[in-house]
Design a protein around this motif. Structure first.
Motif, PDB file in Angstrom:
ATOM      1  N   TYR A   8       0.912  -1.202   0.114  1.00 56.02           N
ATOM      2  CA  TYR A   8      -0.054   0.030  -0.015  1.00 56.02           C
ATOM      3  C   TYR A   8       0.666   1.329   0.180  1.00 56.02           C
ATOM      4  O   TYR A   8       0.553   2.228  -0.567  1.00 56.02           O
TER       5      TYR A   8
ATOM      6  N   GLU B  51      -5.320   3.057  -0.975  1.00 56.29           N
ATOM      7  CA  GLU B  51      -5.156   2.811   0.399  1.00 56.29           C
ATOM      8  C   GLU B  51      -4.078   3.999   0.822  1.00 56.29           C
ATOM      9  O   GLU B  51      -4.269   4.640   1.818  1.00 56.29           O
TER      10      GLU B  51
ATOM     11  N   TYR C 291     -11.575  -1.687   0.256  1.00 59.20           N
ATOM     12  CA  TYR C 291     -10.172  -1.275   0.939  1.00 59.20           C
ATOM     13  C   TYR C 291      -9.739  -2.284   2.034  1.00 59.20           C
ATOM     14  O   TYR C 291     -10.674  -2.698   2.479  1.00 59.20           O
TER      15      TYR C 291
ATOM     16  N   PHE D 144      -6.138   0.008   7.642  1.00 58.18           N
ATOM     17  CA  PHE D 144      -6.440   1.402   8.020  1.00 58.18           C
ATOM     18  C   PHE D 144      -6.348   1.302   9.478  1.00 58.18           C
ATOM     19  O   PHE D 144      -5.949   2.336  10.057  1.00 58.18           O
TER      20      PHE D 144
END
Length: 167
Positions: free
Chosen positions: A4, A35, A63, A68
C-alpha cells in the motif's frame, strides 16, 4: 513497507501462436494505491468512509480496513451498535415501500440540435444551468422522442435544482 505504501508492478506475459515465437511483455506500475491516497488524506484531515460493503473481508473488492485500523490506531473510529441501529432503522423506514414500486422502462431516441423540440428546451436549460454550452451538451445526450417526456424531465430537473438551492 507494505504494498500500500510502495505500490506494485504487475508483469503480464502473453504467449500466442500468432506472435511468431515471440512473447509480448506488458509491465504495469501502480505507485499510488487507493489505501495510500486515503491514508495521506486522513493524516491531514478527517475522512468519513461510508460503504455498504466495508466490512466484507476482501482487499481486492474493498479497501483494506485492517490496514487502516493498524495505521491510524485510535484515530480510526467505527460506529457503535447504537449508531448502527439508528442508521439501519432510518434506512428501513425510508425504503419500506420500495418493494411495492413498479418501474417501467421505455427505449427512447436522441433529441437532435436541429429538432424543433431542442430549440424549445435549449433556452430553459440554458437558464437553469447558466450555460448554453452545458445545456446543449445535456440536451444532446437526453434520449427522448416524446415531447411530453421531455417536459417531464425538465420539470424534474427544475424540482431538483430547487431542492438543491434550498438546502
Amino acid at each position: 513497507m507494505s504494498v500500500y505504501e510502495n505500490g506494485f508492478r504487475y508483469y503480464d506475459f502473453v504467449d500466442d501462436d500468432s506472435h511468431q515465437s515471440k512473447t509480448k511483455t506488458f509491465i504495469y506500475s501502480f505507485q499510488n494505491t487507493p489505501e495510500k491516497f486515503l491514508l495521506k488524506l486522513a493524516e491531514k484531515s478527517k475522512v468519513i468512509g461510508i460503504s455498504a460493503t466495508a466490512l466484507v473481508k476482501t482487499v481486492t473488492g474493498n479497501y483494506d480496513i485492517t490496514y487502516f485500523k493498524r495505521q491510524l490506531g485510535s484515530k480510526f473510529i467505527e460506529l457503535n451498535n447504537e449508531e448502527n441501529k439508528i442508521l439501519t432503522d432510518l434506512f428501513n423506514e425510508q425504503n419500506k415501500y420500495y418493494s411495492k414500486t413498479k418501474i417501467q422502462t421505455e427505449w427512447l431516441g436522441y433529441l437532435k440540435p436541429n429538432d424543433v423540440e431542442f430549440e424549445k428546451y435549449q433556452a430553459d436549460f440554458s437558464k437553469l444551468f447558466n450555460s448554453k454550452e452545458l445545456a446543449n451538451d445535456i440536451l444532446g445526450k437526453i434520449k427522448i422522442k416524446n415531447i411530453k417526456l421531455m417536459a417531464i424531465y425538465l420539470i424534474d430537473t427544475l424540482r431538483f435544482h430547487f431542492l438543491l438551492s434550498n438546502f
